[in-house]
Scaffold this active site. Structure first.
Site, short mmCIF file in Angstrom:
data_model
loop_
_atom_site.label_atom_id
_atom_site.label_comp_id
_atom_site.label_asym_id
_atom_site.label_seq_id
_atom_site.Cartn_x
_atom_site.Cartn_y
_atom_site.Cartn_z
N GLN A 186 -4.51 -1.70 9.80
CA GLN A 186 -4.35 -2.80 9.37
C GLN A 186 -5.08 -3.75 10.32
OE1 GLN A 186 -3.67 -3.41 6.05
NE2 GLN A 186 -3.71 -5.66 5.95
N ASP A 204 -10.79 3.00 4.02
CA ASP A 204 -11.05 1.45 4.16
C ASP A 204 -12.54 1.20 3.91
OD1 ASP A 204 -9.19 -0.53 3.97
OD2 ASP A 204 -8.57 -0.20 6.19
N LYS A 241 0.99 -1.29 0.06
CA LYS A 241 -0.01 -0.13 0.11
C LYS A 241 1.04 1.10 0.03
CE LYS A 241 -3.75 -2.23 2.39
NZ LYS A 241 -4.49 -2.79 3.39
N1 GUN Z 1 -6.66 -6.74 6.13
C1 GUN Z 1 -7.20 -7.48 4.97
N2 GUN Z 1 -7.45 -6.67 4.26
C2 GUN Z 1 -7.79 -5.41 4.90
C3 GUN Z 1 -8.14 -3.88 4.34
O1 GUN Z 1 -8.65 -4.05 3.15
N3 GUN Z 1 -7.86 -3.23 5.00
C4 GUN Z 1 -7.36 -3.31 6.45
N4 GUN Z 1 -7.24 -2.13 7.19
N5 GUN Z 1 -6.97 -4.59 6.95
C5 GUN Z 1 -7.06 -5.49 6.02
#
Ligand code: GUN
Length: 288
Positions: free
Chosen positions: A96, A119, A52
């Site tokens: 996350q 998100d 990311k």
């Molecule tokens: N863990 C797995 N996928 C995601 C996501 O799209 N965002 C976040 N914050 N954690 C994750």
């Protein structure tokens, strides 16, 4: 069979975003800024968050990574969220997941300012999405919708079977695909761990979306000839063939299922890159 190239579509989206940021800067605008809070040592989470951050650099966005030890208290983590809420330079941020067991994910998600919740996990954004109002919609389902759209896959009146009812993927995706729109207008069946006769359901699917995190779960005898398969599973399995000792494996027994499909996403290189591209897109939106 058409292999859906999520890597290529995501690269196209990043290029579009890069051009928009460049033109914004030329007009004296601000560089969008994404922050990520990452707690603990989970290898997969570190890999995803690093991807990311890398995507931000690629499009010319600012990114900040806030690393915290696994034993951070819930209150201290909530204070980190508050700092980001209050920081006017940060346009959007993510926490996350998964988080360590002693921290409530729900509490953390609800502490995020919905205007910075790129998100799309906050109940305000989820609720707005359900009602078809402008919102940040969750990255993975939105990425899947965009893949279907860019490949012009027909959806109206199709029977779509989603396997997995998580808040992050299955539940929002089922709603999005049933909306009165394109992509959408599907008849959606949301299957889960208590579904009886799962195979009976999957065999009816024109569009089949396993999102359960069980590598190789979906076998060829569970798939109708000509189905569209979107594989959301991305489980790390050990591998002697990679430097890291891991590789990603989807929920689909790809080798045997692919010949039966009209379209299929690979793992890696299908849905995963789209999740990141959508997050970047949401951050650009948050900065506007
Ligand atoms: N863990 C797995 N996928 C995601 C996501 O799209 N965002 C976040 N914050 N954690 C994750």
């Amino acid at each position: 069979m058409i292999l859906i190239d999520g890597k290529k579509v995501a690269a196209d989206i990043r290029q579009e975003i890069k051009e928009e940021i460049t033109s914004r800067l030329e007009n004296g605008g601000k560089i969008p800024h994404l922050a990520a809070i990452l707690v603990g040592e989970d290898g997969a989470s570190h890999t995803y968050v690093n991807l990311k951050m890398k995507a931000c650099q690629e499009v010319g966005m600012k990114s900040s990574l806030i690393l915290k030890a696994a034993d951070i208290s819930e209150n201290d983590l909530l204070a980190e969220v508050q700092k980001l809420n209050d920081n006017p330079d940060v346009d959007g941020f993510i926490v996350q997941v998964p988080l360590p067991d002693h921290i409530s994910e729900q509490k953390l998600i609800e502490a995020i300012d919905p205007k910075k919740d790129v998100d799309g996990f906050h109940p305000v954004n989820m609720g707005r999405m359900v009602q078809g109002l402008p919102s940040f919609s969750p990255a993975t389902p939105s990425g899947i919708i965009e893949l279907i759209e860019r490949y012009k896959i027909p959806t109206s009146g199709k029977h779509c079977v989603v396997i997995g009812r998580s808040n992050i993927v299955g539940t929002p995706l089922a709603l999005m695909l049933s909306r009165k729109s394109y992509p959408g207008d599907c008849t959606v069946t949301l299957c889960h761990s208590r579904t009886k006769n799962l195979k009976e359901m999957t065999l009816q699917a024109d569009i089949l979306i396993p999102a359960l995190g069980n590598p190789g779960f979906l076998k060829a005898d569970m798939v109708k000839e000509g189905a569209v398969i979107i594989d959301v599973g991305t489980t790390r399995v050990s591998s002697s063939e990679t430097k890291s000792g891991f590789r990603l494996k989807g929920d689909v027994d790809f080798e045997n299922v692919a010949p039966k499909c009209s379209y299929i996403t690979p793992v890696p290189g299908g849905v995963g890159p789209m999740t990141i591209a959508t997050l970047i897109k949401n951050t650009l939106k948050a900065s506007k």
